[in-house]
Scaffold this motif. Sequence first.
Motif, PDB file in Angstrom:
ATOM      1  N   PRO A   1      22.663  34.900 -25.854  1.00 56.97           N
ATOM      2  CA  PRO A   1      23.969  35.580 -25.720  1.00 56.97           C
ATOM      3  C   PRO A   1      25.070  34.673 -25.187  1.00 56.97           C
ATOM      4  O   PRO A   1      26.250  34.886 -25.486  1.00 56.97           O
ATOM      5  N   GLN A   2      24.700  33.660 -24.395  1.00 53.43           N
ATOM      6  CA  GLN A   2      25.710  32.771 -23.824  1.00 53.43           C
ATOM      7  C   GLN A   2      26.417  31.951 -24.900  1.00 53.43           C
ATOM      8  O   GLN A   2      27.493  31.397 -24.662  1.00 53.43           O
ATOM      9  N   LEU A   3      25.775  31.847 -26.095  1.00 56.42           N
ATOM     10  CA  LEU A   3      26.376  31.058 -27.176  1.00 56.42           C
ATOM     11  C   LEU A   3      27.326  31.887 -28.032  1.00 56.42           C
ATOM     12  O   LEU A   3      27.905  31.373 -28.991  1.00 56.42           O
ATOM     13  N   LYS A   4      27.496  33.135 -27.711  1.00 54.25           N
ATOM     14  CA  LYS A   4      28.401  34.000 -28.467  1.00 54.25           C
ATOM     15  C   LYS A   4      29.848  33.621 -28.158  1.00 54.25           C
ATOM     16  O   LYS A   4      30.200  33.363 -27.006  1.00 54.25           O
ATOM     17  N   ASP A   5      30.677  33.578 -29.203  1.00 51.77           N
ATOM     18  CA  ASP A   5      32.088  33.221 -29.032  1.00 51.77           C
ATOM     19  C   ASP A   5      32.899  34.472 -28.703  1.00 51.77           C
ATOM     20  O   ASP A   5      33.054  35.356 -29.558  1.00 51.77           O
ATOM     21  N   PRO A   6      33.427  34.585 -27.494  1.00 58.58           N
ATOM     22  CA  PRO A   6      34.171  35.796 -27.099  1.00 58.58           C
ATOM     23  C   PRO A   6      35.526  35.919 -27.785  1.00 58.58           C
ATOM     24  O   PRO A   6      36.136  36.988 -27.777  1.00 58.58           O
ATOM     25  N   PHE A   7      35.984  34.837 -28.396  1.00 53.73           N
ATOM     26  CA  PHE A   7      37.319  34.861 -28.999  1.00 53.73           C
ATOM     27  C   PHE A   7      37.281  35.121 -30.511  1.00 53.73           C
ATOM     28  O   PHE A   7      38.327  35.128 -31.155  1.00 53.73           O
ATOM     29  N   SER A   8      36.075  35.301 -31.062  1.00 55.25           N
ATOM     30  CA  SER A   8      35.972  35.578 -32.501  1.00 55.25           C
ATOM     31  C   SER A   8      35.629  37.051 -32.711  1.00 55.25           C
ATOM     32  O   SER A   8      35.184  37.743 -31.794  1.00 55.25           O
ATOM     33  N   GLU A   9      35.813  37.514 -33.941  1.00 55.57           N
ATOM     34  CA  GLU A   9      35.608  38.929 -34.240  1.00 55.57           C
ATOM     35  C   GLU A   9      34.157  39.348 -34.082  1.00 55.57           C
ATOM     36  O   GLU A   9      33.845  40.383 -33.480  1.00 55.57           O
ATOM     37  N   LYS A  10      33.234  38.552 -34.633  1.00 64.79           N
ATOM     38  CA  LYS A  10      31.816  38.928 -34.629  1.00 64.79           C
ATOM     39  C   LYS A  10      31.020  38.142 -33.589  1.00 64.79           C
ATOM     40  O   LYS A  10      29.908  38.539 -33.239  1.00 64.79           O
ATOM     41  N   GLY A  11      31.547  37.026 -33.153  1.00 64.70           N
ATOM     42  CA  GLY A  11      30.884  36.267 -32.102  1.00 64.70           C
ATOM     43  C   GLY A  11      29.974  35.168 -32.600  1.00 64.70           C
ATOM     44  O   GLY A  11      29.507  34.352 -31.804  1.00 64.70           O
ATOM     45  N   TYR A  12      29.723  35.125 -33.908  1.00 66.91           N
ATOM     46  CA  TYR A  12      28.812  34.093 -34.411  1.00 66.91           C
ATOM     47  C   TYR A  12      29.445  33.255 -35.535  1.00 66.91           C
ATOM     48  O   TYR A  12      28.760  32.482 -36.212  1.00 66.91           O
ATOM     49  N   GLU A  13      30.746  33.413 -35.762  1.00 68.02           N
ATOM     50  CA  GLU A  13      31.400  32.698 -36.869  1.00 68.02           C
ATOM     51  C   GLU A  13      31.334  31.180 -36.726  1.00 68.02           C
ATOM     52  O   GLU A  13      31.375  30.459 -37.729  1.00 68.02           O
ATOM     53  N   HIS A  14      31.231  30.675 -35.463  1.00 68.21           N
ATOM     54  CA  HIS A  14      31.154  29.228 -35.296  1.00 68.21           C
ATOM     55  C   HIS A  14      29.817  28.674 -35.802  1.00 68.21           C
ATOM     56  O   HIS A  14      29.714  27.490 -36.109  1.00 68.21           O
ATOM     57  N   PHE A  15      28.804  29.528 -35.889  1.00 71.68           N
ATOM     58  CA  PHE A  15      27.529  29.102 -36.496  1.00 71.68           C
ATOM     59  C   PHE A  15      27.566  29.304 -38.013  1.00 71.68           C
ATOM     60  O   PHE A  15      27.125  28.439 -38.772  1.00 71.68           O
ATOM     61  N   TYR A  16      28.102  30.449 -38.441  1.00 71.00           N
ATOM     62  CA  TYR A  16      28.319  30.643 -39.873  1.00 71.00           C
ATOM     63  C   TYR A  16      29.329  31.755 -40.101  1.00 71.00           C
ATOM     64  O   TYR A  16      29.155  32.885 -39.628  1.00 71.00           O
ATOM     65  N   ASP A  17      30.376  31.397 -40.833  1.00 65.51           N
ATOM     66  CA  ASP A  17      31.409  32.361 -41.184  1.00 65.51           C
ATOM     67  C   ASP A  17      31.249  32.683 -42.670  1.00 65.51           C
ATOM     68  O   ASP A  17      31.494  31.837 -43.534  1.00 65.51           O
ATOM     69  N   CYS A  18      30.855  33.894 -42.961  1.00 66.80           N
ATOM     70  CA  CYS A  18      30.560  34.304 -44.336  1.00 66.80           C
ATOM     71  C   CYS A  18      31.803  34.230 -45.224  1.00 66.80           C
ATOM     72  O   CYS A  18      31.708  33.930 -46.415  1.00 66.80           O
ATOM     73  N   ASP A  19      32.967  34.504 -44.665  1.00 73.00           N
ATOM     74  CA  ASP A  19      34.200  34.526 -45.457  1.00 73.00           C
ATOM     75  C   ASP A  19      34.620  33.133 -45.905  1.00 73.00           C
ATOM     76  O   ASP A  19      35.008  32.925 -47.053  1.00 73.00           O
ATOM     77  N   SER A  20      34.537  32.178 -44.998  1.00 75.22           N
ATOM     78  CA  SER A  20      34.991  30.816 -45.326  1.00 75.22           C
ATOM     79  C   SER A  20      33.855  29.881 -45.713  1.00 75.22           C
ATOM     80  O   SER A  20      34.086  28.790 -46.254  1.00 75.22           O
ATOM     81  N   GLY A  21      32.601  30.310 -45.435  1.00 73.29           N
ATOM     82  CA  GLY A  21      31.455  29.460 -45.757  1.00 73.29           C
ATOM     83  C   GLY A  21      31.336  28.245 -44.866  1.00 73.29           C
ATOM     84  O   GLY A  21      30.743  27.235 -45.251  1.00 73.29           O
ATOM     85  N   THR A  22      31.892  28.309 -43.671  1.00 71.51           N
ATOM     86  CA  THR A  22      31.864  27.178 -42.742  1.00 71.51           C
ATOM     87  C   THR A  22      31.018  27.520 -41.523  1.00 71.51           C
ATOM     88  O   THR A  22      30.546  28.644 -41.364  1.00 71.51           O
ATOM     89  N   GLY A  23      30.857  26.546 -40.647  1.00 68.97           N
ATOM     90  CA  GLY A  23      30.083  26.744 -39.428  1.00 68.97           C
ATOM     91  C   GLY A  23      28.996  25.693 -39.292  1.00 68.97           C
ATOM     92  O   GLY A  23      28.699  24.944 -40.233  1.00 68.97           O
ATOM     93  N   TYR A  24      28.392  25.613 -38.119  1.00 67.93           N
ATOM     94  CA  TYR A  24      27.385  24.594 -37.860  1.00 67.93           C
ATOM     95  C   TYR A  24      26.217  24.654 -38.854  1.00 67.93           C
ATOM     96  O   TYR A  24      25.721  23.626 -39.322  1.00 67.93           O
ATOM     97  N   LEU A  25      25.762  25.868 -39.160  1.00 67.67           N
ATOM     98  CA  LEU A  25      24.627  26.010 -40.084  1.00 67.67           C
ATOM     99  C   LEU A  25      25.008  25.534 -41.483  1.00 67.67           C
ATOM    100  O   LEU A  25      24.239  24.828 -42.140  1.00 67.67           O
TER     101      LEU A  25
END
Length: 265
Positions: A34-58
Amino acid sequence: MVNMVVANMTEIHGTSPSRTVKELYAKGIVSVFPQLKDPFSEKGYEHFYDCDSGTGYLAWRIKTIQKRASEDQPTPAQHKRCKGGPASERDVTEPELTDEQLKEAISLMKHATDEEVVRLKMKQTFVHRQRMVHDSHQSPDVLSTFTRFADVKGLIEQDFTLLFGEETSAKLLERWPTMFKEKTIEQSKGLSHISIELKKLIAESPQSENGDVEDWDSDLSSLLVYLLPPTSQGRRKPGRLSATHAIEHLVVFLKTGNSVQGHLQ
């Protein structure tokens, strides 16, 4: 952690996982940590993978794996240098004709009625024909240039012998009924993923009284269609010819004395 997660993902889902799979893994990371969740994003996991833009660490890690895999694949030029295979250029000992002699030989064999003359001229033009076969621009014209392949028996066998030698050219047909054919059917029985149609073909593969597989027939050729399924006709999957449909396009050889009418029925 991203490397480990992507390694697990590609092992299970391949190097091109779907968006749903990547999004599922991204959700899993922030649910376990839970500590890796992004509090400033809509879903909290977009920095790992954002389905809309197809970007992220993964997504970035997967692209790196795909890029390395493509770099490891041999180029067409490297394929050409590989030994073996139908695309390989082999050394031939036949002498090469001059341009004038080549034109004369091709013109003569087109109108020759003596098959021995045709065979001789085909042998003399073998080096030129091999060069045409390995040239992507000229290969479609081989049969229109050397039209006697269609009506003179043994010309394909002659080219095969000139390319591989007498001993090699004789091995395939000699060993097919006693070795390759029976092994093909035996190998098919051990397939992990086997269709109902293939099971039926294996069960119906004809056997002689002593247990040996009989001569080539439609059952065995159908079996090979399943083992070597038809390739896609173009890039779109809907154009793929199914194995069941491909069987309908096979040439079926009937032994002398068999009823053609009975076979059609």
